[in-house]
Design a protein around this motif. Structure first.
Motif, PDB file in Angstrom:
ATOM      1  N   PHE A  78       0.827  -1.208   0.000  1.00 45.56           N
ATOM      2  CA  PHE A  78       0.000   0.000   0.000  1.00 45.56           C
ATOM      3  C   PHE A  78       0.864   1.262   0.000  1.00 45.56           C
ATOM      4  O   PHE A  78       0.768   2.087  -0.932  1.00 45.56           O
ATOM      5  CB  PHE A  78      -0.962  -0.063   1.194  1.00 45.56           C
ATOM      6  N   PRO A  79       1.739   1.480   0.999  1.00 42.53           N
ATOM      7  CA  PRO A  79       2.571   2.682   0.929  1.00 42.53           C
ATOM      8  C   PRO A  79       3.540   2.693  -0.251  1.00 42.53           C
ATOM      9  O   PRO A  79       3.847   3.765  -0.782  1.00 42.53           O
ATOM     10  CB  PRO A  79       3.344   2.658   2.268  1.00 42.53           C
ATOM     11  N   ILE A  80       4.004   1.524  -0.696  1.00 40.32           N
ATOM     12  CA  ILE A  80       4.900   1.479  -1.857  1.00 40.32           C
ATOM     13  C   ILE A  80       4.188   2.007  -3.101  1.00 40.32           C
ATOM     14  O   ILE A  80       4.758   2.774  -3.895  1.00 40.32           O
ATOM     15  CB  ILE A  80       5.413   0.043  -2.082  1.00 40.32           C
ATOM     16  N   ALA A  81       2.934   1.627  -3.294  1.00 44.90           N
ATOM     17  CA  ALA A  81       2.162   2.111  -4.451  1.00 44.90           C
ATOM     18  C   ALA A  81       2.023   3.627  -4.410  1.00 44.90           C
ATOM     19  O   ALA A  81       2.210   4.316  -5.432  1.00 44.90           O
ATOM     20  CB  ALA A  81       0.783   1.448  -4.473  1.00 44.90           C
ATOM     21  N   LEU A 231      -2.519   5.509   7.676  1.00 46.37           N
ATOM     22  CA  LEU A 231      -2.300   5.696   6.245  1.00 46.37           C
ATOM     23  C   LEU A 231      -3.610   5.600   5.475  1.00 46.37           C
ATOM     24  O   LEU A 231      -3.916   6.446   4.620  1.00 46.37           O
ATOM     25  CB  LEU A 231      -1.311   4.639   5.752  1.00 46.37           C
ATOM     26  N   MET A 232      -4.422   4.584   5.789  1.00 48.07           N
ATOM     27  CA  MET A 232      -5.708   4.408   5.112  1.00 48.07           C
ATOM     28  C   MET A 232      -6.670   5.538   5.469  1.00 48.07           C
ATOM     29  O   MET A 232      -7.351   6.089   4.594  1.00 48.07           O
ATOM     30  CB  MET A 232      -6.313   3.058   5.479  1.00 48.07           C
ATOM     31  N   PHE A 233      -6.734   5.896   6.753  1.00 48.98           N
ATOM     32  CA  PHE A 233      -7.659   6.947   7.164  1.00 48.98           C
ATOM     33  C   PHE A 233      -7.288   8.284   6.531  1.00 48.98           C
ATOM     34  O   PHE A 233      -8.150   9.006   6.014  1.00 48.98           O
ATOM     35  CB  PHE A 233      -7.678   7.072   8.694  1.00 48.98           C
ATOM     36  N   VAL A 302      -4.643  -6.081   1.672  1.00 47.29           N
ATOM     37  CA  VAL A 302      -4.420  -7.190   2.603  1.00 47.29           C
ATOM     38  C   VAL A 302      -2.968  -7.660   2.529  1.00 47.29           C
ATOM     39  O   VAL A 302      -2.216  -7.297   1.629  1.00 47.29           O
ATOM     40  CB  VAL A 302      -5.344  -8.394   2.285  1.00 47.29           C
ATOM     41  N   GLY A 303      -2.620  -8.486   3.503  1.00 46.74           N
ATOM     42  CA  GLY A 303      -1.337  -9.185   3.487  1.00 46.74           C
ATOM     43  C   GLY A 303      -1.497 -10.533   4.150  1.00 46.74           C
ATOM     44  O   GLY A 303      -2.216 -10.652   5.139  1.00 46.74           O
ATOM     45  N   TYR A 304      -0.867 -11.556   3.574  1.00 48.99           N
ATOM     46  CA  TYR A 304      -0.884 -12.857   4.251  1.00 48.99           C
ATOM     47  C   TYR A 304       0.350 -13.663   3.869  1.00 48.99           C
ATOM     48  O   TYR A 304       0.665 -13.858   2.712  1.00 48.99           O
ATOM     49  CB  TYR A 304      -2.175 -13.644   3.956  1.00 48.99           C
ATOM     50  N   ALA A 305       1.070 -14.083   4.915  1.00 47.89           N
ATOM     51  CA  ALA A 305       2.281 -14.908   4.769  1.00 47.89           C
ATOM     52  C   ALA A 305       2.728 -15.313   6.162  1.00 47.89           C
ATOM     53  O   ALA A 305       2.452 -14.617   7.145  1.00 47.89           O
ATOM     54  CB  ALA A 305       3.390 -14.137   4.057  1.00 47.89           C
ATOM     55  N   TYR A 306       3.441 -16.445   6.240  1.00 50.54           N
ATOM     56  CA  TYR A 306       3.963 -16.954   7.514  1.00 50.54           C
ATOM     57  C   TYR A 306       2.864 -17.118   8.568  1.00 50.54           C
ATOM     58  O   TYR A 306       3.127 -17.034   9.771  1.00 50.54           O
ATOM     59  CB  TYR A 306       5.063 -16.035   8.065  1.00 50.54           C
ATOM     60  N   ASP A 311      -5.520  -7.022   7.245  1.00 53.42           N
ATOM     61  CA  ASP A 311      -6.325  -6.253   6.298  1.00 53.42           C
ATOM     62  C   ASP A 311      -6.445  -4.835   6.829  1.00 53.42           C
ATOM     63  O   ASP A 311      -6.607  -4.609   8.037  1.00 53.42           O
ATOM     64  CB  ASP A 311      -7.719  -6.870   6.116  1.00 53.42           C
ATOM     65  N   CYS A 312      -6.333  -3.893   5.921  1.00 57.12           N
ATOM     66  CA  CYS A 312      -6.457  -2.471   6.229  1.00 57.12           C
ATOM     67  C   CYS A 312      -7.472  -1.912   5.240  1.00 57.12           C
ATOM     68  O   CYS A 312      -7.231  -1.933   4.034  1.00 57.12           O
ATOM     69  CB  CYS A 312      -5.108  -1.796   6.074  1.00 57.12           C
ATOM     70  N   ALA A 313      -8.615  -1.438   5.720  1.00 53.30           N
ATOM     71  CA  ALA A 313      -9.709  -1.124   4.808  1.00 53.30           C
ATOM     72  C   ALA A 313     -10.493   0.116   5.237  1.00 53.30           C
ATOM     73  O   ALA A 313     -10.616   0.415   6.431  1.00 53.30           O
ATOM     74  CB  ALA A 313     -10.672  -2.311   4.723  1.00 53.30           C
ATOM     75  N   HIS A 314     -11.022   0.804   4.239  1.00 55.46           N
ATOM     76  CA  HIS A 314     -12.031   1.843   4.443  1.00 55.46           C
ATOM     77  C   HIS A 314     -13.310   1.313   3.807  1.00 55.46           C
ATOM     78  O   HIS A 314     -13.344   1.033   2.597  1.00 55.46           O
ATOM     79  CB  HIS A 314     -11.610   3.160   3.798  1.00 55.46           C
ATOM     80  N   ILE A 315     -14.345   1.138   4.630  1.00 56.39           N
ATOM     81  CA  ILE A 315     -15.585   0.496   4.177  1.00 56.39           C
ATOM     82  C   ILE A 315     -16.705   1.530   4.129  1.00 56.39           C
ATOM     83  O   ILE A 315     -16.922   2.278   5.090  1.00 56.39           O
ATOM     84  CB  ILE A 315     -15.962  -0.676   5.101  1.00 56.39           C
ATOM     85  N   VAL A 316     -17.398   1.564   3.010  1.00 60.14           N
ATOM     86  CA  VAL A 316     -18.497   2.519   2.809  1.00 60.14           C
ATOM     87  C   VAL A 316     -19.759   1.754   2.433  1.00 60.14           C
ATOM     88  O   VAL A 316     -19.769   0.975   1.477  1.00 60.14           O
ATOM     89  CB  VAL A 316     -18.152   3.543   1.699  1.00 60.14           C
ATOM     90  N   ASP A 317     -20.821   1.975   3.191  1.00 60.31           N
ATOM     91  CA  ASP A 317     -22.150   1.416   2.917  1.00 60.31           C
ATOM     92  C   ASP A 317     -23.016   2.564   2.432  1.00 60.31           C
ATOM     93  O   ASP A 317     -23.518   3.365   3.224  1.00 60.31           O
ATOM     94  CB  ASP A 317     -22.716   0.794   4.196  1.00 60.31           C
ATOM     95  N   THR A 318     -23.166   2.679   1.117  1.00 58.69           N
ATOM     96  CA  THR A 318     -23.901   3.814   0.548  1.00 58.69           C
ATOM     97  C   THR A 318     -25.400   3.726   0.812  1.00 58.69           C
ATOM     98  O   THR A 318     -26.092   4.740   0.874  1.00 58.69           O
ATOM     99  CB  THR A 318     -23.660   3.896  -0.972  1.00 58.69           C
ATOM    100  N   LYS A 319     -25.909   2.542   0.990  1.00 56.26           N
ATOM    101  CA  LYS A 319     -27.341   2.337   1.243  1.00 56.26           C
ATOM    102  C   LYS A 319     -27.733   2.860   2.626  1.00 56.26           C
ATOM    103  O   LYS A 319     -28.803   3.450   2.796  1.00 56.26           O
ATOM    104  CB  LYS A 319     -27.685   0.853   1.124  1.00 56.26           C
ATOM    105  N   ASN A 320     -26.876   2.634   3.616  1.00 52.31           N
ATOM    106  CA  ASN A 320     -27.200   3.001   4.993  1.00 52.31           C
ATOM    107  C   ASN A 320     -26.389   4.185   5.513  1.00 52.31           C
ATOM    108  O   ASN A 320     -26.452   4.489   6.708  1.00 52.31           O
ATOM    109  CB  ASN A 320     -26.974   1.794   5.907  1.00 52.31           C
ATOM    110  N   ASP A 321     -25.635   4.838   4.636  1.00 54.44           N
ATOM    111  CA  ASP A 321     -24.850   6.014   4.996  1.00 54.44           C
ATOM    112  C   ASP A 321     -23.908   5.716   6.166  1.00 54.44           C
ATOM    113  O   ASP A 321     -23.897   6.410   7.189  1.00 54.44           O
ATOM    114  CB  ASP A 321     -25.769   7.191   5.330  1.00 54.44           C
TER     115      ASP A 321
END
Length: 369
Positions: A78-81, A231-233, A302-306, A311-321
């Protein structure tokens, strides 16, 4: 009349017994479901850390400790991108759609294509190309300047020599003419991390041989959970943030990142059968392979190994604001042996993160109702 009074008394008693939660993480971890409680019964082994920040900037955390090491795996992409897109903006002769090639690589590509592959399918080769372009020492400097302390991204992923301190040459071309060239660069040696719990488990495989000592992670990548979360926020709420903590992206590049973070692999042209909608989205839908609802948008990495799942996420529910930022990590390695490909990702890790996301979403849904 007595029966009515008794019924009302029982209803009131039942309501009184239901605990009122003001913390979405506390609410989620109290859920009466095996997907949560199987982990809660053995918290120490699972190394769980969680953060949630809502749209009003209220932040909640669980077992947060920046000095206890966990392996971040592909979440460092994520930060590399973002760093790669930012650096492109500082070079006047090229942009994010200029063709480039890494020394010794047979592929000509663009920064945008590699960023897309990072978010759509978590491609390791894409990350490695951007790692060469950015150079290890520069990555460290830029992360520190943005106040992301303790973060260190020091090696490539899934290559024969991931920790090589030599950054390969990079050449950008337009119409077969070189418009920017970056020479080979020698970086500093990787120093061991000064953190707790960098020696993990009771053994690991190396060249098909079992080494019966803890595995040393002290020279591996590291990015604290709070750093990922911040970073995500900050990416989704750039207003009121200190300018030095933000990435200097063009509007077009930022919009592009928003798109490739949220769209499913198939929506982005990755059509292999393994790329179901939630292929790299653990929260809420990671334990399901059916189509995700259109009113839920998940911007994540996301990341998975070893045995580590993050997971680092910003989640938006447009139906329920509803919108919130959520970051979590969990370790699933029951036999405490690394590199044996025996981890409980599907049995414990992903179900936990999926249910955690659903429960936090339900918490905010309850508040709306």
């Amino acid at each position: 009349m007595k029966k009515i009074c008794l019924l009302l008394f029982l209803i009131c008693l039942s309501c009184a017994k239901q605990k009122t939660y003001n913390d979405p993480i506390e609410f989620a971890l109290a859920a009466d479901t095996d997907k949560i409680q199987n982990v809660m019964q053995n918290l120490e082994a699972h190394e769980v850390q969680i953060m949630v920040t809502d749209s009003e900037e209220n932040t909640f955390s669980f077992q947060l400790n920046a000095f206890d090491y966990f392996y971040p795996a592909s979440s460092v992409k994520f930060p590399i991108a973002l760093l790669a897109l930012e650096r492109i903006n500082r070079i006047s002769s090229i942009d994010s759609e200029t063709l480039f090639q890494i020394e010794g690589d047979s592929i000509k590509t663009t920064i945008r294509k590699e960023v897309q592959k990072i978010f759509a399918v978590s491609d390791n080769d894409a990350y490695n190309r951007l790692f060469e372009f950015l150079r290890k020492d520069t990555i460290d400097v830029q992360l520190q300047r943005k106040a992301y302390y303790l973060a260190r991204i020091s090696h490539r992923l899934s290559t024969s020599n991931p920790a090589s301190t030599t950054s390969k040459a990079v050449t950008f071309t337009k119409n077969d003419s070189v418009v920017f060239h970056q020479e080979r660069t020698q970086n500093r040696n990787i120093a061991p991390l000064d953190l707790k719990k960098v020696h993990k488990g009771k053994g690991f495989y190396q060249n098909d041989s079992l080494i019966s000592t803890p595995m040393d992670f002290s020279k591996k990548n590291y990015i604290p959970l709070q750093t990922l979360h911040d970073l995500m926020f900050r990416f989704h709420h750039p207003e009121n943030q200190r300018l030095e903590t933000l990435f200097n992206l063009s509007k077009e590049d930022r919009d592009f990142v928003m798109k490739v973070m949220s769209k499913t692999p198939k929506q982005q042209g990755f059509t292999d059968s393994e790329y179901y909608d939630s292929y790299v989205k653990f929260f809420m839908f990671g334990d399901r392979k059916e189509s995700m609802p259109k009113h839920i948008k998940i911007y994540n990495k996301v990341g998975y190994a070893y045995g580590y799942l993050t997971d680092c996420a910003h989640i938006v529910d447009t139906k329920n604001d509803i919108s919130f930022t959520i970051t979590a990590t969990i370790h699933v390695n029951k036999n405490q042996i690394f590199n044996d490909d025996t981890y409980e990702y599907d049995e414990i890790g992903i179900p936990f993160l999926a249910e955690l996301g659903r429960q936090v979403h339900q918490f905010y849904l309850n508040k709306k109702q």
